[in-house]
Design a protein around this motif. Sequence first.
Motif: not given
Length: 387
Positions: A40-44, A222-230
């Motif tokens: 998820v990309l966030t425009a700021k 492999g390992s995995g990473q994620a980021y989310a914003e709510f």
Amino acid sequence: MYFKLNQLAMVSLLSVGVVGTASANVYIDHQNQNIHQGSVLTAKTDLTSEQLQNPKVIWKDEKGVVIGTGKQLSITPDILGNSQNVMACMSYINPEDQASNVECSDVLPLEIQTLVGDPRIHETTISDVLVGKFIAPTEEVTLSFDVIDPDSGDDTPLTDEQIESAKYTWKIGDVVIKETTDKDDKKITIPETYGTPAQPVTPDLTLKVFISVLPTDEVGSGSGQAYAEFDISENFPGGNIADNYYRPMLASETMYDEESKNIVNTDENGVATSATGDGVYGFAALPQAQAKLECESRSPKLRLADDATVFSNYLNTNTTAGGLTEHWPYDVRVFWTNTEDTSELGQVFDYFMGVAYLTDDAAFSPLGQDPDSLALVVCEDIPEEAK
């Protein structure tokens, strides 16, 4: 509060292909996480509310194709298959001269990256990150997500037993409010204050969660990473969730720059009041197009109440003693829906259907409305088949 769309600027942007001026004021935030399906990309923007009004965001790829709207863009297989890079373009009004501006972020390459230092070959994918239906102070939410092994040959998520370790970091703003390495500890209660000195948690803030997982050796990826914003909402004592419907949006939760005519004040029971201060809740009354935009701009994305007949029937069933919508502000304004008015006059005037409480009948009924009328905004979950 946030701000509304400048329709004229966006028509120009889309119709003649104006890209806008590249500017450090607009940027894409992906928290330095690897980009993959489900990212998820966030425009700021670094501009303040005093420097811009009515911002609206679109996402374009290197071919000038619009691949998304709203402040967040979820990376889909279609985007990865057809686009090499992406930029976010924001239209807004300059408060000083009331002129429209369009500014765009730098180009972000859409490159699938692997994690440096992991001895295994492919990066595990984390997708469908959710934290419950309603995020507000004092509410407990539960983190959920899917973990996909890229070597498995299918999209079946890994089981909890196939996850060796995990780390979850929760933030409001840039302040860590919880961090745990217990892979089963996925719950958090949203605090009423955060930071030092303590500041109130308000709807202009977002809840961020950072996820890192490592599958077992048997899985092999492999390992995995994620980021989310709510988005964070206010807690309304009259009820926040009614099955797949969300209570009418408060003015503090919208992008719209509300004037007094756009705010309907009620008490905690949804009864109109002229009082101000504690215990008074200001609901947003907006034009239909803006109401639709507000729902679609939520994180996670929602839609405006879709079917006027279904929604009115639901309200008739649930706006009763002990019902889920008993204390919603149902008799102060009409509720907007996505249903077009197909009557002869409705088609002539391009009406949409609202749902109104008719006091003479003591019942809810669909009612054609001019799209510029000011009505309340009820969002609903988007069914899987409509996504």
